[in-house]
Design a protein around this motif. Sequence first.
Motif, PDB file in Angstrom:
ATOM      1  N   ILE A 120     -18.617 -93.737  38.430  1.00 14.50           N
ATOM      2  CA  ILE A 120     -17.954 -94.231  37.228  1.00 14.50           C
ATOM      3  C   ILE A 120     -18.959 -94.871  36.279  1.00 14.50           C
ATOM      4  O   ILE A 120     -18.956 -94.587  35.076  1.00 14.50           O
ATOM      5  CB  ILE A 120     -16.833 -95.221  37.608  1.00 14.50           C
ATOM      6  CG1 ILE A 120     -15.741 -94.478  38.379  1.00 14.50           C
ATOM      7  CG2 ILE A 120     -16.273 -95.926  36.369  1.00 14.50           C
ATOM      8  CD1 ILE A 120     -14.768 -95.375  39.104  1.00 14.50           C
ATOM      9  N   ALA A 121     -19.842 -95.693  36.821  1.00 17.05           N
ATOM     10  CA  ALA A 121     -20.832 -96.366  35.982  1.00 17.05           C
ATOM     11  C   ALA A 121     -21.774 -95.377  35.307  1.00 17.05           C
ATOM     12  O   ALA A 121     -22.119 -95.537  34.131  1.00 17.05           O
ATOM     13  CB  ALA A 121     -21.626 -97.365  36.819  1.00 17.05           C
ATOM     14  N   SER A 122     -22.163 -94.347  36.028  1.00 15.55           N
ATOM     15  CA  SER A 122     -23.113 -93.399  35.446  1.00 15.55           C
ATOM     16  C   SER A 122     -22.467 -92.497  34.400  1.00 15.55           C
ATOM     17  O   SER A 122     -23.123 -92.081  33.446  1.00 15.55           O
ATOM     18  CB  SER A 122     -23.787 -92.564  36.533  1.00 15.55           C
ATOM     19  OG  SER A 122     -22.865 -91.756  37.204  1.00 15.55           O
ATOM     20  N   MET A 146     -20.598 -91.352  28.816  1.00 16.35           N
ATOM     21  CA  MET A 146     -20.196 -90.019  28.374  1.00 16.35           C
ATOM     22  C   MET A 146     -18.683 -89.935  28.226  1.00 16.35           C
ATOM     23  O   MET A 146     -18.174 -89.307  27.296  1.00 16.35           O
ATOM     24  CB  MET A 146     -20.669 -88.975  29.375  1.00 16.35           C
ATOM     25  CG  MET A 146     -22.170 -88.877  29.468  1.00 16.35           C
ATOM     26  SD  MET A 146     -22.738 -87.900  30.866  1.00 16.35           S
ATOM     27  CE  MET A 146     -21.907 -86.363  30.614  1.00 16.35           C
ATOM     28  N   ALA A 147     -17.953 -90.552  29.148  1.00 12.05           N
ATOM     29  CA  ALA A 147     -16.490 -90.467  29.148  1.00 12.05           C
ATOM     30  C   ALA A 147     -15.873 -91.194  27.961  1.00 12.05           C
ATOM     31  O   ALA A 147     -14.782 -90.836  27.517  1.00 12.05           O
ATOM     32  CB  ALA A 147     -15.943 -91.031  30.455  1.00 12.05           C
ATOM     33  N   PRO A 189     -27.318 -84.420  30.830  1.00 10.01           N
ATOM     34  CA  PRO A 189     -27.421 -83.586  32.036  1.00 10.01           C
ATOM     35  C   PRO A 189     -27.925 -84.372  33.252  1.00 10.01           C
ATOM     36  O   PRO A 189     -27.446 -84.172  34.367  1.00 10.01           O
ATOM     37  CB  PRO A 189     -28.412 -82.487  31.627  1.00 10.01           C
ATOM     38  CG  PRO A 189     -28.244 -82.383  30.152  1.00 10.01           C
ATOM     39  CD  PRO A 189     -28.015 -83.800  29.695  1.00 10.01           C
ATOM     40  N   ALA A 190     -28.853 -85.285  33.027  1.00  8.18           N
ATOM     41  CA  ALA A 190     -29.338 -86.118  34.133  1.00  8.18           C
ATOM     42  C   ALA A 190     -28.228 -87.033  34.635  1.00  8.18           C
ATOM     43  O   ALA A 190     -28.099 -87.256  35.840  1.00  8.18           O
ATOM     44  CB  ALA A 190     -30.551 -86.936  33.700  1.00  8.18           C
ATOM     45  N   ARG A 191     -27.416 -87.551  33.735  1.00  9.29           N
ATOM     46  CA  ARG A 191     -26.293 -88.407  34.144  1.00  9.29           C
ATOM     47  C   ARG A 191     -25.293 -87.621  34.997  1.00  9.29           C
ATOM     48  O   ARG A 191     -24.759 -88.136  35.961  1.00  9.29           O
ATOM     49  CB  ARG A 191     -25.576 -88.980  32.923  1.00  9.29           C
ATOM     50  CG  ARG A 191     -26.303 -90.124  32.288  1.00  9.29           C
ATOM     51  CD  ARG A 191     -25.451 -90.785  31.201  1.00  9.29           C
ATOM     52  NE  ARG A 191     -26.120 -91.963  30.713  1.00  9.29           N
ATOM     53  CZ  ARG A 191     -26.072 -93.148  31.305  1.00  9.29           C
ATOM     54  NH1 ARG A 191     -25.372 -93.312  32.393  1.00  9.29           N
ATOM     55  NH2 ARG A 191     -26.721 -94.170  30.801  1.00  9.29           N
ATOM     56  N   ARG A 192     -25.045 -86.375  34.625  1.00  5.48           N
ATOM     57  CA  ARG A 192     -24.125 -85.550  35.412  1.00  5.48           C
ATOM     58  C   ARG A 192     -24.675 -85.317  36.819  1.00  5.48           C
ATOM     59  O   ARG A 192     -23.941 -85.418  37.804  1.00  5.48           O
ATOM     60  CB  ARG A 192     -23.889 -84.214  34.716  1.00  5.48           C
ATOM     61  CG  ARG A 192     -23.003 -84.305  33.516  1.00  5.48           C
ATOM     62  CD  ARG A 192     -22.733 -82.926  32.930  1.00  5.48           C
ATOM     63  NE  ARG A 192     -22.107 -83.060  31.634  1.00  5.48           N
ATOM     64  CZ  ARG A 192     -22.754 -82.973  30.478  1.00  5.48           C
ATOM     65  NH1 ARG A 192     -24.038 -82.735  30.454  1.00  5.48           N
ATOM     66  NH2 ARG A 192     -22.096 -83.125  29.347  1.00  5.48           N
ATOM     67  N   ARG A 236     -11.465 -88.603  39.625  1.00  5.69           N
ATOM     68  CA  ARG A 236     -11.578 -88.481  41.086  1.00  5.69           C
ATOM     69  C   ARG A 236     -12.213 -89.726  41.695  1.00  5.69           C
ATOM     70  O   ARG A 236     -11.816 -90.168  42.769  1.00  5.69           O
ATOM     71  CB  ARG A 236     -12.376 -87.240  41.455  1.00  5.69           C
ATOM     72  CG  ARG A 236     -11.631 -85.960  41.216  1.00  5.69           C
ATOM     73  CD  ARG A 236     -12.424 -84.764  41.620  1.00  5.69           C
ATOM     74  NE  ARG A 236     -11.659 -83.545  41.395  1.00  5.69           N
ATOM     75  CZ  ARG A 236     -12.161 -82.342  41.474  1.00  5.69           C
ATOM     76  NH1 ARG A 236     -13.440 -82.166  41.773  1.00  5.69           N
ATOM     77  NH2 ARG A 236     -11.398 -81.290  41.260  1.00  5.69           N
ATOM     78  N   ALA A 237     -13.208 -90.270  41.009  1.00  5.21           N
ATOM     79  CA  ALA A 237     -13.857 -91.478  41.521  1.00  5.21           C
ATOM     80  C   ALA A 237     -12.885 -92.649  41.479  1.00  5.21           C
ATOM     81  O   ALA A 237     -12.841 -93.460  42.414  1.00  5.21           O
ATOM     82  CB  ALA A 237     -15.118 -91.777  40.712  1.00  5.21           C
TER      83      ALA A 237
END
Length: 76
Positions: free
Chosen positions: A50-52, A56-57, A31-34, A72-73
């Motif tokens: 993208i890095a953050s 997760m991806a 959640p913090a990453r989002r 989108r990024a």
Amino acid sequence: LKGAVELQVGSTERAVARLRDLVRARPLHFPARRLLALAYWRRGDHAAVIASLSPMASRSDADSWTLIMIGRAEEA
């Protein structure tokens, strides 16, 4: 919580600083990453989005919001 509040009131730079510290301390806190990715997006730092979100991806159970934001990024 403070990072989320900073983001909500429009203090993007403060939100980035608080959330970046949290993600460094707890890298699996998704959640913090989002929230951090959203703060980076609002700042226009697409590479940081993208890095953050990349950890997760790359998971097989990646959520659609994460994949859309990465796309989108990349597009931006």
